[in-house]
Design an enzyme around this catalytic site. Structure first.
Site: not given
Ligand code: HEM
Ligand code: CU
Lengths: 49, 554
Positions: B225, B229, B376-378, B441-442
């Site tokens: 968490h 921050y 949420h975190f996007h 998710r995932r």
């Molecule tokens: C082109 C831009 C982006 C696209 C299309 C994108 C798309 C995605 C998608 C579809 C997932 C979820 C997949 C799943 O849960 O099966 C994901 C997970 C994630 N994204 Fe992005 N994202 C983008 C940019 C970013 C950026 C800029 C960040 C962070 C600053 C970010 C951080 C994350 C994180 C931390 C996860 C979690 C991975 C996990 O569950 O292990 N993403 N993203």
């Molecule tokens: Cu938290």
């Protein structure tokens, strides 16, 4: 002449430039937004669990 | 505080180190963005990964590059430059430590990345046990953390030097904020360092057979968490202390800004259980206590919202704006340095509202492990934080490379910001709704053997693929701008904007710089929130788990 000037003076009701009423309205809007989204998911929760 | 005795330009030697961080950060952005696009395409059900590439492998690459590498490198580069600008050039010793930190982080990143590419570590960026990666992956992540400590030490040294040379004076606001964030980071990473060093490394090396999953996850979320921050506070540094200068206004209150940063330090750590609300083995009473502490974070968040609105309104009225919202129109919308971070601020409204829902104890059941969380975190990290980082780059990169942000690049920057926003409305919006319908998710699956419920999710997944494609275009634009500002833009001087407080007589109370006090309260809150549950977890430990490898090797 003097009369007219007095009148126009009265009209230029100056808005206090230190006013923060826009800020007040904005934070109210923010608060309402939070409450509304929260309550909608809360009802979804009640509905399901 | 007002007297800008420090040089107005970041010393080129410090600039070089900050730029080194940014190169790594933007390479991570480009590669991570490509993975993000592929993920949305796979999940739409219309596309399969070629050459035996595994979905969870690219998801690990995406999460690690975006969530850990891009953020940590950008933040350390930015804070290092901000301290140099406001508290004075770093000493050769501090700079050397900073460089060592940079290289340790970079080597660690390469180690971890290699193992992921070899399919030895598809454990996602949270690397929870009992998923088990190659030990080199864990060692690489350890290097990233230790390197960031060294980077942070450089900032703390320069801050301490300033304090020594200016007894009795409050430190420059940006330096103060950078140090708060560094301290937050150091305290938080102790958790992840403990689970990696004492649990995951010995286990992946084969020294022990099993791992205590509950302890490991708890230590992870003790870190997880405050991690968010750590991402957010540098964006707040820009919103509180830099944006006012860009628009030509004043910081609403220097003391309010400092107080809110201190509250973030206090309340963002003892709250990790709000990520474990669905987990067995933790007493619900302690979960509830941490939920209450989580809600305390709303206070500094709303303080921030208030003070930003107030900065904008006072600026607008000083320009003669009238009416309830007249000030909104006179803001400098054609300045990318303002508009792009502003889109980030606005996105934090739905992002924060979603966060309150996530943390609401029982209501977490509605959204837990659904793709709502990803939505949420996007919004928080991938929009509010990242767009603010982009907005910072538009002036900081040319400032450090001795170039200028041209009119054309400024315009492209604004376009970039809106492209990102539109892409995210589609992607994150669809993720939120699909999550409320139970979409996980995932997950590499999209149709789940043609289940009726999964069919409901498909339209949302297609919307995510559309959004993902638009976002990927945004990433290409950002890379073009970055390369231009780093290597090709015309030579010149670009300002490093540092805001001034409206009321210069109001000196920030010195109690804010009393680190013994704030570290003491931080430690007390952590001990209060975690000691008894930890004892309980150890006394009633679940059986240890062997490692699992849920993915295929090459
Ligand atoms: C082109 C831009 C982006 C696209 C299309 C994108 C798309 C995605 C998608 C579809 C997932 C979820 C997949 C799943 O849960 O099966 C994901 C997970 C994630 N994204 Fe992005 N994202 C983008 C940019 C970013 C950026 C800029 C960040 C962070 C600053 C970010 C951080 C994350 C994180 C931390 C996860 C979690 C991975 C996990 O569950 O292990 N993403 N993203
Ligand atoms: Cu938290």
């Amino acid at each position: 002449m003097a009369k007219a000037e007095l009148k126009s003076n009265k009209k230029t009701e100056i808005e206090d430039s230190s006013s923060l009423k826009g800020t007040l309205a904005s934070v109210f809007f923010l608060g309402i937004f939070i409450v509304v989204t929260w309550v909608s998911v809360y009802f979804l929760f009640l509905d399901r669990f | 505080m007002s007297s800008q005795t420090a040089k107005l330009k970041v010393d080129p030697r410090d600039g070089k180190l900050a730029m080194a961080h940014f190169y790594v950060a933007f390479i991570a952005l480009a590669l991570g963005g490509l993975m993000g696009l592929l993920q949305t395409l796979v999940r739409s059900g219309k596309f399969e990964l070629p050459w035996g590439i595994d979905y969870y492998q690219i998801l690990t690459v995406h999460g690690v590059l975006m969530g850990l590498v891009l953020t940590t490198f950008f933040i350390m580069g930015f804070q290092y430059a901000a301290v140099s600008r406001t508290a004075g050039t770093h000493s050769p010793a501090a700079r050397r430590i900073g460089w060592i930190g940079f290289w340790v982080m970079t080597v660690g990143t390469i180690m971890a990345a290699t193992m992921v590419l070899l399919k030895e570590a598809s454990v996602l960026y949270t690397f929870y046990a009992p998923l088990k990666a190659h030990w080199i992956f864990y060692l690489g992540m350890t290097f990233v953390v230790v390197g960031s400590w060294l980077d942070g030490a450089a900032q703390i040294m320069t801050y301490a030097k300033w304090r020594k040379e200016n007894p009795g004076k409050p430190s420059p606001l940006l330096s103060f904020m950078a140090v708060i964030n560094t301290v937050l980071w150091i305290v938080a990473t102790l958790g992840v360092a403990s689970t990696v060093l004492f649990q995951l490394l010995p286990w992946s090396l084969g020294l022990v057979d099993t791992v205590d999953v509950l302890i490991s996850r708890t230590l992870f979320w003790y870190f997880g968490h405050p991690l968010v921050y750590f991402w957010l506070l540098p964006a707040y540094m820009c919103w509180y202390a830099i944006v006012p200068k860009i628009i030509g206004g004043k910081i609403f209150s220097d003391s309010l800004a400092r107080l809110s940063f201190i509250l973030f330090l206090l309340f963002s750590i003892p709250v990790g259980f709000h990520h474990q609300l669905m987990e067995p083995g933790i007493d619900p009473a302690w979960k509830f206590l941490q939920v209450v502490l989580t809600f305390m974070v709303i206070i500094p968040s709303l303080m921030t919202a208030f003070s930003l609105f107030a900065t904008f309104e006072r600026f607008g009225r000083s320009k003669g704006a009238t009416g309830l919202f007249g000030w909104f129109k006179v803001l400098p919308w054609n300045d990318a340095r303002f508009t792009v971070p502003f889109i980030g601020m606005a996105s934090f409204i739905p992002a924060g509202a979603g966060g309150i829902i996530n943390a609401s104890n029982q209501m977490n059941q509605v959204v837990h492990n659904t793709i709502w969380v990803t939505g949420h975190f996007h919004l928080t990290a991938a929009t509010s934080v990242v767009l603010t980082f982009f907005g910072i780059s538009y002036w900081l990169v040319p400032h450090l490379t001795g170039r200028k942000l041209t009119k054309a690049m400024n315009k492209l920057g604004i376009i970039q910001g809106w492209v990102w926003f539109i892409g995210m409305v589609f992607m994150s919006g669809a993720m939120h709704f699909q999550g409320l319908l139970g979409g996980p998710r995932r997950s590499a699956f999209s149709t789940y053997g043609d289940a009726a419920q999964a069919a409901e999710w498909i339209p949302y997944q297609i919307a995510q693929a559309v959004g993902g494609s638009i976002l990927f275009l945004g990433i290409i634009l950002m890379i073009i701008i970055f390369v231009n500002l780093a290597f090709f833009a015309p030579k010149g001087e670009e300002e490093f904007p540092v805001g001034e407080a409206e009321n210069l007589e109001e000196k920030a109370p010195m109690i804010f710089e009393n680190w013994k006090l704030w570290l003491g309260i931080t430690a007390a809150l952590i001990l209060f929130a975690y000691t008894i549950p930890f004892i309980d977890m150890i006394q009633n430990a679940p059986p240890g788990s062997p490692g699992f490898k849920t993915w295929n090797s090459w």
